[in-house]
Design a protein around this motif. Structure first.
Motif, PDB file in Angstrom:
ATOM      1  N   PRO A   1     115.713  65.994  58.362  1.00 51.60           N
ATOM      2  CA  PRO A   1     116.544  66.955  59.111  1.00 51.60           C
ATOM      3  C   PRO A   1     116.542  68.356  58.498  1.00 51.60           C
ATOM      4  O   PRO A   1     116.611  69.359  59.220  1.00 51.60           O
ATOM      5  CB  PRO A   1     117.948  66.334  59.051  1.00 51.60           C
ATOM      6  N   ASP A   2     116.464  68.419  57.181  1.00 55.53           N
ATOM      7  CA  ASP A   2     116.434  69.712  56.485  1.00 55.53           C
ATOM      8  C   ASP A   2     115.003  70.001  56.030  1.00 55.53           C
ATOM      9  O   ASP A   2     114.731  70.150  54.843  1.00 55.53           O
ATOM     10  CB  ASP A   2     117.391  69.678  55.290  1.00 55.53           C
ATOM     11  N   ARG A   3     114.103  70.081  56.995  1.00 57.94           N
ATOM     12  CA  ARG A   3     112.698  70.264  56.654  1.00 57.94           C
ATOM     13  C   ARG A   3     112.447  71.698  56.174  1.00 57.94           C
ATOM     14  O   ARG A   3     113.203  72.625  56.503  1.00 57.94           O
ATOM     15  CB  ARG A   3     111.799  69.940  57.839  1.00 57.94           C
ATOM     16  N   PRO A   4     111.359  71.899  55.420  1.00 60.39           N
ATOM     17  CA  PRO A   4     111.009  73.266  54.992  1.00 60.39           C
ATOM     18  C   PRO A   4     110.650  74.130  56.192  1.00 60.39           C
ATOM     19  O   PRO A   4     110.269  73.624  57.252  1.00 60.39           O
ATOM     20  CB  PRO A   4     109.806  73.046  54.082  1.00 60.39           C
ATOM     21  N   THR A   5     110.754  75.433  56.011  1.00 60.87           N
ATOM     22  CA  THR A   5     110.371  76.352  57.094  1.00 60.87           C
ATOM     23  C   THR A   5     108.931  76.830  56.950  1.00 60.87           C
ATOM     24  O   THR A   5     108.397  77.453  57.864  1.00 60.87           O
ATOM     25  CB  THR A   5     111.301  77.578  57.126  1.00 60.87           C
ATOM     26  N   ALA A   6     108.319  76.543  55.782  1.00 60.82           N
ATOM     27  CA  ALA A   6     106.927  76.958  55.569  1.00 60.82           C
ATOM     28  C   ALA A   6     106.245  75.987  54.611  1.00 60.82           C
ATOM     29  O   ALA A   6     106.876  75.461  53.689  1.00 60.82           O
ATOM     30  CB  ALA A   6     106.857  78.373  55.006  1.00 60.82           C
ATOM     31  N   ILE A   7     104.950  75.784  54.852  1.00 61.65           N
ATOM     32  CA  ILE A   7     104.136  74.928  53.985  1.00 61.65           C
ATOM     33  C   ILE A   7     102.886  75.701  53.596  1.00 61.65           C
ATOM     34  O   ILE A   7     102.175  76.249  54.452  1.00 61.65           O
ATOM     35  CB  ILE A   7     103.748  73.618  54.687  1.00 61.65           C
ATOM     36  N   PHE A   8     102.632  75.740  52.316  1.00 60.37           N
ATOM     37  CA  PHE A   8     101.433  76.371  51.763  1.00 60.37           C
ATOM     38  C   PHE A   8     100.540  75.239  51.261  1.00 60.37           C
ATOM     39  O   PHE A   8     100.886  74.544  50.307  1.00 60.37           O
ATOM     40  CB  PHE A   8     101.839  77.330  50.642  1.00 60.37           C
ATOM     41  N   ALA A   9      99.421  75.031  51.922  1.00 59.80           N
ATOM     42  CA  ALA A   9      98.509  73.942  51.557  1.00 59.80           C
ATOM     43  C   ALA A   9      97.430  74.448  50.614  1.00 59.80           C
ATOM     44  O   ALA A   9      96.991  75.599  50.717  1.00 59.80           O
ATOM     45  CB  ALA A   9      97.872  73.338  52.803  1.00 59.80           C
ATOM     46  N   HIS A  10      96.976  73.589  49.731  1.00 59.04           N
ATOM     47  CA  HIS A  10      96.046  73.996  48.684  1.00 59.04           C
ATOM     48  C   HIS A  10      94.657  74.333  49.198  1.00 59.04           C
ATOM     49  O   HIS A  10      93.881  74.992  48.506  1.00 59.04           O
ATOM     50  CB  HIS A  10      95.955  72.935  47.595  1.00 59.04           C
ATOM     51  N   ASN A  11      94.299  73.890  50.400  1.00 52.93           N
ATOM     52  CA  ASN A  11      93.044  74.352  51.011  1.00 52.93           C
ATOM     53  C   ASN A  11      93.134  74.241  52.527  1.00 52.93           C
ATOM     54  O   ASN A  11      94.121  73.715  53.068  1.00 52.93           O
ATOM     55  CB  ASN A  11      91.817  73.619  50.444  1.00 52.93           C
ATOM     56  N   ASP A  12      92.135  74.751  53.218  1.00 53.05           N
ATOM     57  CA  ASP A  12      92.175  74.767  54.676  1.00 53.05           C
ATOM     58  C   ASP A  12      92.157  73.361  55.272  1.00 53.05           C
ATOM     59  O   ASP A  12      92.813  73.105  56.287  1.00 53.05           O
ATOM     60  CB  ASP A  12      90.986  75.563  55.234  1.00 53.05           C
ATOM     61  N   GLN A  13      91.385  72.461  54.671  1.00 55.22           N
ATOM     62  CA  GLN A  13      91.342  71.096  55.186  1.00 55.22           C
ATOM     63  C   GLN A  13      92.733  70.483  55.193  1.00 55.22           C
ATOM     64  O   GLN A  13      93.141  69.841  56.167  1.00 55.22           O
ATOM     65  CB  GLN A  13      90.388  70.244  54.340  1.00 55.22           C
ATOM     66  N   SER A  14      93.475  70.664  54.126  1.00 61.13           N
ATOM     67  CA  SER A  14      94.832  70.135  54.056  1.00 61.13           C
ATOM     68  C   SER A  14      95.760  70.849  55.029  1.00 61.13           C
ATOM     69  O   SER A  14      96.633  70.231  55.648  1.00 61.13           O
ATOM     70  CB  SER A  14      95.369  70.252  52.628  1.00 61.13           C
ATOM     71  N   ALA A  15      95.583  72.170  55.165  1.00 60.32           N
ATOM     72  CA  ALA A  15      96.398  72.913  56.126  1.00 60.32           C
ATOM     73  C   ALA A  15      96.164  72.418  57.549  1.00 60.32           C
ATOM     74  O   ALA A  15      97.102  72.321  58.352  1.00 60.32           O
ATOM     75  CB  ALA A  15      96.088  74.400  56.024  1.00 60.32           C
ATOM     76  N   LEU A  16      94.918  72.076  57.875  1.00 65.14           N
ATOM     77  CA  LEU A  16      94.624  71.524  59.195  1.00 65.14           C
ATOM     78  C   LEU A  16      95.309  70.175  59.370  1.00 65.14           C
ATOM     79  O   LEU A  16      95.780  69.836  60.461  1.00 65.14           O
ATOM     80  CB  LEU A  16      93.115  71.389  59.387  1.00 65.14           C
ATOM     81  N   GLY A  17      95.386  69.393  58.292  1.00 64.37           N
ATOM     82  CA  GLY A  17      96.133  68.142  58.340  1.00 64.37           C
ATOM     83  C   GLY A  17      97.608  68.375  58.616  1.00 64.37           C
ATOM     84  O   GLY A  17      98.249  67.620  59.370  1.00 64.37           O
ATOM     85  N   VAL A  18      98.167  69.419  58.014  1.00 65.07           N
ATOM     86  CA  VAL A  18      99.563  69.780  58.281  1.00 65.07           C
ATOM     87  C   VAL A  18      99.735  70.148  59.753  1.00 65.07           C
ATOM     88  O   VAL A  18     100.694  69.711  60.412  1.00 65.07           O
ATOM     89  CB  VAL A  18     100.005  70.953  57.379  1.00 65.07           C
ATOM     90  N   LEU A  19      98.824  70.941  60.298  1.00 65.70           N
ATOM     91  CA  LEU A  19      98.906  71.306  61.712  1.00 65.70           C
ATOM     92  C   LEU A  19      98.793  70.077  62.615  1.00 65.70           C
ATOM     93  O   LEU A  19      99.462  69.992  63.650  1.00 65.70           O
ATOM     94  CB  LEU A  19      97.812  72.320  62.055  1.00 65.70           C
ATOM     95  N   ASP A  20      97.954  69.115  62.202  1.00 66.64           N
ATOM     96  CA  ASP A  20      97.851  67.854  62.954  1.00 66.64           C
ATOM     97  C   ASP A  20      99.204  67.140  62.983  1.00 66.64           C
ATOM     98  O   ASP A  20      99.646  66.656  64.036  1.00 66.64           O
ATOM     99  CB  ASP A  20      96.815  66.927  62.308  1.00 66.64           C
ATOM    100  N   ALA A  21      99.855  67.069  61.823  1.00 69.92           N
ATOM    101  CA  ALA A  21     101.139  66.375  61.722  1.00 69.92           C
ATOM    102  C   ALA A  21     102.221  67.106  62.512  1.00 69.92           C
ATOM    103  O   ALA A  21     103.092  66.473  63.146  1.00 69.92           O
ATOM    104  CB  ALA A  21     101.544  66.252  60.248  1.00 69.92           C
ATOM    105  N   ILE A  22     102.178  68.434  62.502  1.00 68.38           N
ATOM    106  CA  ILE A  22     103.141  69.228  63.263  1.00 68.38           C
ATOM    107  C   ILE A  22     102.970  68.967  64.767  1.00 68.38           C
ATOM    108  O   ILE A  22     103.941  68.728  65.490  1.00 68.38           O
ATOM    109  CB  ILE A  22     102.972  70.727  62.945  1.00 68.38           C
ATOM    110  N   ALA A  23     101.726  69.008  65.224  1.00 65.33           N
ATOM    111  CA  ALA A  23     101.451  68.794  66.646  1.00 65.33           C
ATOM    112  C   ALA A  23     101.854  67.388  67.089  1.00 65.33           C
ATOM    113  O   ALA A  23     102.362  67.195  68.197  1.00 65.33           O
ATOM    114  CB  ALA A  23      99.973  69.035  66.932  1.00 65.33           C
ATOM    115  N   ALA A  24     101.631  66.400  66.214  1.00 66.25           N
ATOM    116  CA  ALA A  24     101.975  65.018  66.545  1.00 66.25           C
ATOM    117  C   ALA A  24     103.475  64.841  66.756  1.00 66.25           C
ATOM    118  O   ALA A  24     103.913  63.887  67.410  1.00 66.25           O
ATOM    119  CB  ALA A  24     101.495  64.077  65.441  1.00 66.25           C
TER     120      ALA A  24
END
Length: 331
Positions: free
Chosen positions: A230-253
């Protein structure tokens, strides 16, 4: 009719152009199943590769060994392109060996290059400890690119500075709860997390770190529980683009979007970060320039084996695109 290119085959097969190149060269690093998949895609497009003599056949010190960690990450395709362009016309041949994102193939790949009697190895993405790499360098000179290894020639980007710039960008937008999705903290790969922590502490904020791996799929899994809180972060900094794309996948899901629900920053500025549907904010390490410079320095090392150790850092560039904005409900 326009002839099909290697990029067309890569797009058709759903792999990187570097992987297509390796498959047609017949060197290690591609499974039989993947190779056949690529060949089938090429056949559908009537792709006709340019045939060249096998680089492995020479096995001489006129050859330059190249180690790439992962052919599925376009960062290493860009490094490879820079190396290839710099070596062209030098009279040297390039011998390629491939590792894996888990790092268990590093030693095998290095030994394969040493046994091929290359004169020097340009290594991009090695995960072995510094001490092990120094031992390998007793058999053949190693030039590390995209990672600094004390005691070895190194051509790399200033990851501390890049991570600090990315973190400050998020703070300047108004974010206060930022999570760093971290790579495994091993020799040579500590500076991005360190830069994040430094800036957060300077701002009087708590640096939150979520450990992860180099896989896009794993990144999506690892960030999931934080997104569901419920108190999720407002921003995520991923260590590389591949991981950031994984974050975007999880957000979209979860039916959310970046940056209206959560901002996302990657690192490396690979081609996967640039499409309009993604438009990932990221840090550009200028990978092709790193590869070109590494190859130029490797050629110099072959000419002058006794020259001082090369320690050359370049400055990365923050690229602001569409996945970062003010936190939700910010005024």
């Amino acid at each position: 009719m326009k002839s099909a290119t290697m990029e067309d085959v890569a797009r058709e097969a759903g792999v990187s152009r570097a992987l297509v190149s390796i498959a047609f060269r017949g060197v290690s690093g591609v499974s039989d199943e993947t190779r056949e998949h690529i060949f089938a895609a090429a056949q559908r497009l009537n792709y006709q590769p340019n045939r060249i003599a096998s680089l492995l056949a020479s096995k001489s010190t006129s050859s330059i060994g190249v180690f790439l960690l992962d052919l599925h990450n376009d960062l290493f395709a860009d490094v490879h392109d820079g190396i290839r362009k710099a070596i062209a016309g030098s009279g040297k041949h390039m011998v390629l060996s491939v590792g894996s994102v888990e790092g268990e193939l590093d030693a095998t790949a290095l030994n394969a290059l040493i046994q091929s009697r290359v004169g020097i190895i340009i290594a991009a993405g090695l995960l072995l400890p510094d001490e092990d790499l120094l031992k390998f360098s007793r058999s053949v000179p190693i030039l590390s690119t995209a990672r600094r290894v004390p005691g070895l020639d190194s051509v790399y980007s200033d990851n501390l500075s890049g991570a600090q710039a990315a973190t400050r960008h998020l703070l300047n937008l108004g974010h206060r709860r930022v999570v760093f999705l971290a790579n495994p903290q091993t020799d040579g790969y500590l500076e991005r997390q360190k830069g994040f922590v430094t800036v957060m502490k300077e701002a009087g904020l708590t640096p939150e770190i979520q450990p992860s791996a180099y896989s896009r799929t794993q990144a999506a899994r690892d960030i999931g529980p934080l997104l569901d809180h419920p108190d999720r972060p407002t921003a995520i900094f991923a260590h590389n683009d591949q991981s950031a794309l994984g974050v975007l996948d999880a957000i979209a899901a979860r039916g959310m979007r970046a940056p209206s629900d959560i901002s996302v920053v990657g690192y490396d500025n690979t081609s996967a970060s640039t499409p309009p549907g993604i438009a990932l904010t990221t840090v550009d390490i200028h990978a092709q320039d790193l590869g070109r410079t590494a190859a130029e320095k490797a050629l110099q090392r072959l000419t002058d084996p006794g020259a001082p150790i090369i320690d050359l850092a370049s400055e990365p560039t923050l690229i602001v695109r569409g996945t970062t904005g003010p936190p939700p409900h910010a005024s």
